[in-house]
Structure formats: structure tokens, C-alpha cells
Scaffold this active site. Sequence first.
Site, mmCIF file in Angstrom:
data_model
loop_
_atom_site.group_PDB
_atom_site.id
_atom_site.type_symbol
_atom_site.label_atom_id
_atom_site.label_comp_id
_atom_site.label_asym_id
_atom_site.label_seq_id
_atom_site.Cartn_x
_atom_site.Cartn_y
_atom_site.Cartn_z
ATOM 1 N N LYS A 1 42.143 43.206 -34.860
ATOM 2 C CA LYS A 1 41.559 44.370 -34.199
ATOM 3 C C LYS A 1 41.262 44.063 -32.727
ATOM 4 C CE LYS A 1 37.929 44.677 -36.899
ATOM 5 N NZ LYS A 1 38.154 43.517 -37.802
ATOM 6 N N ARG B 1 30.571 49.066 -39.951
ATOM 7 C CA ARG B 1 30.906 48.063 -40.965
ATOM 8 C C ARG B 1 30.512 48.525 -42.359
ATOM 9 N NH1 ARG B 1 32.540 43.733 -37.707
ATOM 10 N NH2 ARG B 1 32.408 41.796 -38.847
ATOM 11 N N ARG C 1 41.966 29.906 -36.342
ATOM 12 C CA ARG C 1 41.608 30.454 -35.027
ATOM 13 C C ARG C 1 40.823 29.448 -34.177
ATOM 14 N NH1 ARG C 1 39.379 36.456 -34.900
ATOM 15 N NH2 ARG C 1 37.610 35.691 -36.101
ATOM 16 N N ARG D 1 34.933 29.049 -34.005
ATOM 17 C CA ARG D 1 33.691 29.829 -34.161
ATOM 18 C C ARG D 1 32.944 29.352 -35.408
ATOM 19 N NH1 ARG D 1 35.349 36.115 -33.660
ATOM 20 N NH2 ARG D 1 33.997 36.209 -35.469
ATOM 21 N N ARG E 1 32.635 36.496 -45.495
ATOM 22 C CA ARG E 1 32.952 37.633 -44.610
ATOM 23 C C ARG E 1 33.993 38.546 -45.253
ATOM 24 N NH1 ARG E 1 34.948 34.942 -39.465
ATOM 25 N NH2 ARG E 1 35.068 37.019 -38.553
HETATM 26 P P1 AMP Z 1 33.225 40.156 -35.899
HETATM 27 O O1 AMP Z 1 33.544 39.371 -34.676
HETATM 28 O O2 AMP Z 1 33.379 41.640 -35.698
HETATM 29 O O3 AMP Z 1 33.944 39.669 -37.135
HETATM 30 O O4 AMP Z 1 31.654 39.942 -36.181
HETATM 31 C C1 AMP Z 1 31.110 38.665 -36.415
HETATM 32 C C2 AMP Z 1 29.794 38.811 -37.178
HETATM 33 O O5 AMP Z 1 28.872 39.603 -36.414
HETATM 34 C C3 AMP Z 1 29.901 39.523 -38.522
HETATM 35 O O6 AMP Z 1 30.287 38.654 -39.568
HETATM 36 C C4 AMP Z 1 28.480 40.041 -38.691
HETATM 37 O O7 AMP Z 1 27.586 39.021 -39.075
HETATM 38 C C5 AMP Z 1 28.114 40.460 -37.271
HETATM 39 N N1 AMP Z 1 28.500 41.865 -36.997
HETATM 40 C C6 AMP Z 1 29.457 42.312 -36.139
HETATM 41 N N2 AMP Z 1 29.538 43.645 -36.145
HETATM 42 C C7 AMP Z 1 28.613 44.065 -37.042
HETATM 43 C C8 AMP Z 1 28.213 45.347 -37.523
HETATM 44 N N3 AMP Z 1 28.788 46.488 -37.095
HETATM 45 N N4 AMP Z 1 27.216 45.391 -38.447
HETATM 46 C C9 AMP Z 1 26.607 44.274 -38.892
HETATM 47 N N5 AMP Z 1 26.952 43.042 -38.500
HETATM 48 C C10 AMP Z 1 27.945 42.930 -37.585
#
Ligand code: AMP
Length: 213
Positions: A13, A88, A127, A160, A171
Site C-alpha cells: 500500500k 483498520r 523488509r 522495523r 499483525r
Molecule cells: P502500518 O505501518 O500501517 O502497518 O502500521 C504499523 C502499526 O501501527 C500497526 O501494526 C498498528 O499497531 C499501528 N497502526 C497503524 N495504523 C493504525 C490504525 N489505523 N489503527 C490502529 N493502529 C494502527
Amino acid sequence: MRLVLLGAPGAGKGTQAKKLIEKYSIPQISTGDILRKAVADGTPLGKEAKAVMDKGELVSDKIVLGLVEERLKQDDCKKGYILDGFPRNTAQAEALDGILTKIGAPLTVALSVDVDMDILLKRLTGRRTCKNCQQMYNVYFSKSAKENVCDKCGGELFQRDDDKEATIKKRLDVYEAQTAPLMDYYKKKGILKSVAGMGNIDEIFNKVCALLG
Ligand code: AMP
């Protein structure tokens, strides 16, 4: 264009969003990036979020909605935006609809980037990101020439914290249980489009552009 990008962690994404913001001159709003910045800056919100993020769970809706609502008010969002990693879950999607209905600018499209599970796992575990310029690499698909060194700037590459194996499993489970149902949510609203997110980045992007028109 007011776009929501849907898809599992590792679906690409963020990569597609980076290309879309150039083409359409609209900002990308990544809640993951906003939260990681808060963590790096050591803000109280960042400290609270880090523990949850490291476990692969979702940060509370209240925190995330507050961040998104603030961001959407900024001037650069008037022409449109790309939401990446938000919403989410259904509660976040409903809250977003509420905010957008109030300002009379509903979402234009929800674009789902679909990728098979075996590829997702390699993308996530493989990654690596440059500490200095944030360039991304993957030890399976797009290695740097020299191990752990950025080709572009010579910076050190890192993994990360939430890309470690146990967190990735969590996740993906959270995605299946809480985020995947959003496909149906947006399908019912008649704004869902889907693209196969496997193969060459530019080819995927061409398909995305054809879908978005
Ligand atoms: P991402 O980079 O989008 O995969 O986000 C990394 C982490 O940030 C996720 O595993 C969540 O812990 C937190 N996170 C990101 N976006 C959200 C969201 N919209 N709602 C809740 N937690 C989020």
C-alpha cells in the site's frame, strides 16, 4: 480524489501510495508513519503507542481518530488525499464516514491491494529500511548491493521492530479479524475496487491507474 488504500501489511500500500501522490499531487496519510514518528520523537503518545505496535496490535481508535481528524483539516487535504493503513476496523471506518459526511466530502474510492499469504510473509520478514533516507529494500526481492548498506546514500539498513517474525504473525491475524471485513463494508457502499498486488511495482501501478481513471 479521496482514497482509502486497503490490504494486508506487506501488500505494498505504501509503495503504491508514494507513486499515487506524485501522479495526483495529493498527500498520503499513513497512520503507521505518523505513529512511528511519534515513537521516534519520544512523545507521550509515541510512548503509549510503541508497546502496542511492538506487539502487532492496534493502537486505540481514540488516538488514531484524533490524529487523522487533525490531519484531514490541513489545507493540503482540500484537493484530496490517500489514506494508507487507516481505517483498520469497522469502528474507524464508521467514524471516518461520520467526519467526512459532516464536511460534505465523502470517500471517492476504496482500493484493495490483494497479495497471497506466502508473498506477504517474505515481503514483511525480508523488509529493510535505510536509517538515513528511508529507502526500502527486501532481502528476497530487492536486495541492496552490499548487505545492510543503502545503495542510494550508504546509510545503515534496519528491520522495523514490528517486522520481526512473532509480531508479523500477530499483525496478519489482526488484519484478518479486524481489517479484512472492511472490503465488504466498502463493497456495500459501492466504492470498492481491487487490484492484484503481485509482480512488478510499475505494472501494479499501471493497473491501479487504469482502475482509478
Ligand atoms: P502500518 O505501518 O500501517 O502497518 O502500521 C504499523 C502499526 O501501527 C500497526 O501494526 C498498528 O499497531 C499501528 N497502526 C497503524 N495504523 C493504525 C490504525 N489505523 N489503527 C490502529 N493502529 C494502527
